[in-house]
Design a protein around this motif. Structure first.
Motif, mmCIF file in Angstrom:
data_model
loop_
_atom_site.group_PDB
_atom_site.id
_atom_site.type_symbol
_atom_site.label_atom_id
_atom_site.label_comp_id
_atom_site.label_asym_id
_atom_site.label_seq_id
_atom_site.Cartn_x
_atom_site.Cartn_y
_atom_site.Cartn_z
ATOM 1 N N GLY A 23 0.690 -1.211 0.182
ATOM 2 C CA GLY A 23 0.071 0.050 0.180
ATOM 3 C C GLY A 23 0.844 1.282 0.005
ATOM 4 N N ASP A 24 0.149 2.169 0.238
ATOM 5 C CA ASP A 24 0.670 3.593 0.041
ATOM 6 C C ASP A 24 1.138 4.133 1.612
ATOM 7 O OD1 ASP A 24 0.978 4.281 -2.778
ATOM 8 O OD2 ASP A 24 -1.037 4.308 -2.794
ATOM 9 N N PRO A 25 1.986 4.809 1.832
ATOM 10 C CA PRO A 25 2.241 5.492 3.017
ATOM 11 C C PRO A 25 1.044 6.679 3.370
ATOM 12 C CG PRO A 25 4.105 6.258 1.721
ATOM 13 C CD PRO A 25 3.313 5.297 0.993
ATOM 14 N N ALA A 48 8.398 6.838 6.730
ATOM 15 C CA ALA A 48 7.246 6.726 6.056
ATOM 16 C C ALA A 48 6.126 6.059 6.781
ATOM 17 C CB ALA A 48 7.452 5.896 4.537
ATOM 18 N N MET A 49 5.078 6.643 7.184
ATOM 19 C CA MET A 49 3.975 6.030 8.054
ATOM 20 C C MET A 49 3.313 4.857 7.087
ATOM 21 S SD MET A 49 1.472 7.753 10.529
ATOM 22 C CE MET A 49 2.761 8.469 11.607
ATOM 23 N N PHE A 50 3.037 3.795 7.864
ATOM 24 C CA PHE A 50 2.199 2.607 7.087
ATOM 25 C C PHE A 50 1.174 2.348 8.306
ATOM 26 C CE2 PHE A 50 3.603 2.094 2.623
ATOM 27 C CZ PHE A 50 5.025 2.689 2.922
ATOM 28 N N SER A 51 0.089 1.855 7.695
ATOM 29 C CA SER A 51 -0.692 0.969 8.818
ATOM 30 C C SER A 51 0.058 -0.292 9.112
ATOM 31 C CB SER A 51 -2.077 0.529 7.932
ATOM 32 O OG SER A 51 -2.665 -0.388 8.772
ATOM 33 N N GLU A 52 0.049 -0.670 10.331
ATOM 34 C CA GLU A 52 0.977 -1.595 10.720
ATOM 35 C C GLU A 52 0.512 -2.897 10.243
ATOM 36 O OE1 GLU A 52 1.016 -1.883 15.187
ATOM 37 O OE2 GLU A 52 2.658 -3.163 14.980
ATOM 38 N N ALA A 53 -0.965 -3.093 9.988
ATOM 39 C CA ALA A 53 -1.485 -4.263 9.461
ATOM 40 C C ALA A 53 -0.760 -4.671 7.968
ATOM 41 C CB ALA A 53 -3.101 -4.099 9.107
ATOM 42 N N ASN A 54 -0.215 -3.626 7.397
ATOM 43 C CA ASN A 54 0.292 -3.733 5.978
ATOM 44 C C ASN A 54 1.860 -4.235 6.124
ATOM 45 O OD1 ASN A 54 -2.197 -2.566 5.081
ATOM 46 N ND2 ASN A 54 -1.062 -1.193 4.010
ATOM 47 N N LEU A 55 2.312 -4.413 7.276
ATOM 48 C CA LEU A 55 3.776 -4.535 7.369
ATOM 49 C C LEU A 55 4.026 -6.138 7.728
ATOM 50 C CD1 LEU A 55 6.792 -3.763 7.690
ATOM 51 C CD2 LEU A 55 6.143 -3.248 10.090
ATOM 52 N N THR A 98 6.222 3.805 11.720
ATOM 53 C CA THR A 98 6.960 4.494 10.756
ATOM 54 C C THR A 98 8.231 3.911 10.485
ATOM 55 O OG1 THR A 98 5.957 6.575 11.696
ATOM 56 C CG2 THR A 98 8.090 6.885 10.506
ATOM 57 N N LEU A 99 8.357 3.441 9.176
ATOM 58 C CA LEU A 99 9.604 2.615 8.641
ATOM 59 C C LEU A 99 10.485 3.824 8.234
ATOM 60 C CD1 LEU A 99 7.546 0.183 6.483
ATOM 61 C CD2 LEU A 99 9.218 -0.470 8.216
ATOM 62 N N SER A 107 12.572 2.904 -2.544
ATOM 63 C CA SER A 107 11.871 4.132 -1.916
ATOM 64 C C SER A 107 11.812 5.247 -3.137
ATOM 65 C CB SER A 107 12.471 4.316 -0.662
ATOM 66 O OG SER A 107 13.672 4.877 -0.937
ATOM 67 N N GLY A 108 12.264 5.152 -4.346
ATOM 68 C CA GLY A 108 12.352 6.461 -5.077
ATOM 69 C C GLY A 108 11.066 6.924 -5.457
ATOM 70 N N ASP A 109 9.976 6.347 -5.293
ATOM 71 C CA ASP A 109 8.585 6.684 -5.642
ATOM 72 C C ASP A 109 7.981 7.660 -4.493
ATOM 73 O OD1 ASP A 109 8.474 4.149 -4.279
ATOM 74 O OD2 ASP A 109 6.344 3.975 -5.028
ATOM 75 N N LEU A 110 8.517 7.510 -3.411
ATOM 76 C CA LEU A 110 8.143 8.125 -2.151
ATOM 77 C C LEU A 110 8.373 9.617 -2.070
ATOM 78 C CD1 LEU A 110 8.074 5.206 0.403
ATOM 79 C CD2 LEU A 110 6.155 5.805 -1.214
ATOM 80 N N GLN A 111 7.576 10.579 -1.692
ATOM 81 C CA GLN A 111 7.632 11.954 -1.672
ATOM 82 C C GLN A 111 7.598 12.266 -0.237
ATOM 83 O OE1 GLN A 111 8.577 14.159 -4.056
ATOM 84 N NE2 GLN A 111 8.890 12.741 -5.497
ATOM 85 N N PRO A 112 8.660 13.003 0.391
ATOM 86 C CA PRO A 112 8.295 13.801 1.418
ATOM 87 C C PRO A 112 7.270 14.765 1.695
ATOM 88 C CG PRO A 112 10.636 13.620 0.976
ATOM 89 C CD PRO A 112 10.014 13.124 -0.126
ATOM 90 N N GLY A 113 6.433 14.729 2.493
ATOM 91 C CA GLY A 113 5.354 15.670 2.801
ATOM 92 C C GLY A 113 5.556 16.949 3.433
ATOM 93 N N VAL A 114 6.474 16.544 4.631
ATOM 94 C CA VAL A 114 6.434 17.361 5.684
ATOM 95 C C VAL A 114 7.922 17.438 6.365
ATOM 96 C CG1 VAL A 114 5.470 15.817 7.364
ATOM 97 C CG2 VAL A 114 5.257 18.142 7.655
ATOM 98 N N VAL A 115 8.347 18.507 6.926
ATOM 99 C CA VAL A 115 9.543 18.623 7.967
ATOM 100 C C VAL A 115 9.079 19.053 9.180
ATOM 101 C CG1 VAL A 115 11.873 19.474 8.211
ATOM 102 C CG2 VAL A 115 10.823 19.096 5.815
ATOM 103 N N VAL A 116 9.510 18.219 10.167
ATOM 104 C CA VAL A 116 9.244 18.546 11.520
ATOM 105 C C VAL A 116 10.411 18.596 12.515
ATOM 106 C CG1 VAL A 116 6.924 17.445 11.302
ATOM 107 C CG2 VAL A 116 8.923 16.033 12.152
ATOM 108 N N PHE A 117 9.858 19.487 13.478
ATOM 109 C CA PHE A 117 11.035 19.926 14.474
ATOM 110 C C PHE A 117 12.235 20.429 13.932
ATOM 111 C CE2 PHE A 117 8.877 16.470 16.756
ATOM 112 C CZ PHE A 117 8.776 17.194 18.231
ATOM 113 N N THR A 118 11.934 21.343 13.035
ATOM 114 C CA THR A 118 12.907 22.502 12.577
ATOM 115 C C THR A 118 13.485 23.243 13.610
ATOM 116 O OG1 THR A 118 11.401 24.079 12.240
ATOM 117 C CG2 THR A 118 11.653 22.518 10.224
ATOM 118 N N ARG A 119 13.097 23.466 14.618
ATOM 119 C CA ARG A 119 13.675 24.020 15.748
ATOM 120 C C ARG A 119 14.939 23.422 16.216
ATOM 121 N NH1 ARG A 119 8.941 22.866 20.446
ATOM 122 N NH2 ARG A 119 9.791 20.981 20.899
ATOM 123 N N ASN A 120 14.904 22.002 16.045
ATOM 124 C CA ASN A 120 16.048 21.250 16.392
ATOM 125 C C ASN A 120 17.079 20.985 15.263
ATOM 126 O OD1 ASN A 120 13.820 19.733 18.264
ATOM 127 N ND2 ASN A 120 15.498 20.511 19.280
#
Ligand code: ZN
Ligand code: ZN
Length: 145
Positions: A23-25, A48-55, A98-99, A107-120
């Motif tokens: 499936g898709d993340p 990449a976050m996936f449903s645990e059932a898909n792993l 989250t793998l 993983s070449g087809d996966l696109q980062p959608g967000v950057v978090v904790f930029t303060r660090n």
């Protein structure tokens, strides 16, 4: 090919731990938090976050538990032989894993959608400024995605 049939393989550095996820993340994120920096020994983790059932995870794994800043229990799963971080679980997002994208073979087809904790973020860890970025962890409900 539908998203249900989509499949990604991964493995740790030594190969003792392997996985297949279908499936898709839900989301792909770069995280600059201090825990991720120490976990990866680098400036950020990319997960990449996936449903645990898909792993389907194979091989002996070790777990390390810690409490995150917002009080959630975080479980880090890694290979006991080579130390590769494989995935993380968070009690704030039950049913999801989250793998680490670096362990994913294709993983070449996966696109980062967000950057978090930029303060660090460290000055030497330059990130793509076109990706939506957040000082800390934005409120995120996988069910809304
Ligand atoms: Zn290994
Ligand atoms: Zn992090």
């Amino acid at each position: 090919m539908t998203s249900e049939e989509r499949l990604h393989n991964g493995r740790c550095l030594c190969g003792a731990v392997t996985y297949v996820v279908t499936g898709d993340p839900v989301i792909v994120a770069h995280c600059h938090c201090e825990d991720c920096q120490r976990l990866t020994g680098s400036g950020h983790s990319t997960g990449a976050m996936f449903s645990e059932a898909n792993l389907k995870l194979d091989g002996p794994v070790a777990e390390y538990e810690l409490t995150s800043d917002n009080g959630n229990q975080v479980t880090r799963v890694f290979c006991p032989s080579c130390g590769s971080p494989i995935l993380g679980k968070n009690t704030g997002m039950p049913g999801f894993v989250t793998l680490t994208l670096g362990t994913m073979t294709d993983s070449g087809d996966l696109q980062p959608g967000v950057v978090v904790f930029t303060r660090n973020r460290r000055p030497w860890d330059i990130m793509d400024e076109t990706i939506p970025s957040f000082e800390a962890q934005p409120v995120f409900n996988p069910g809304d995605a």
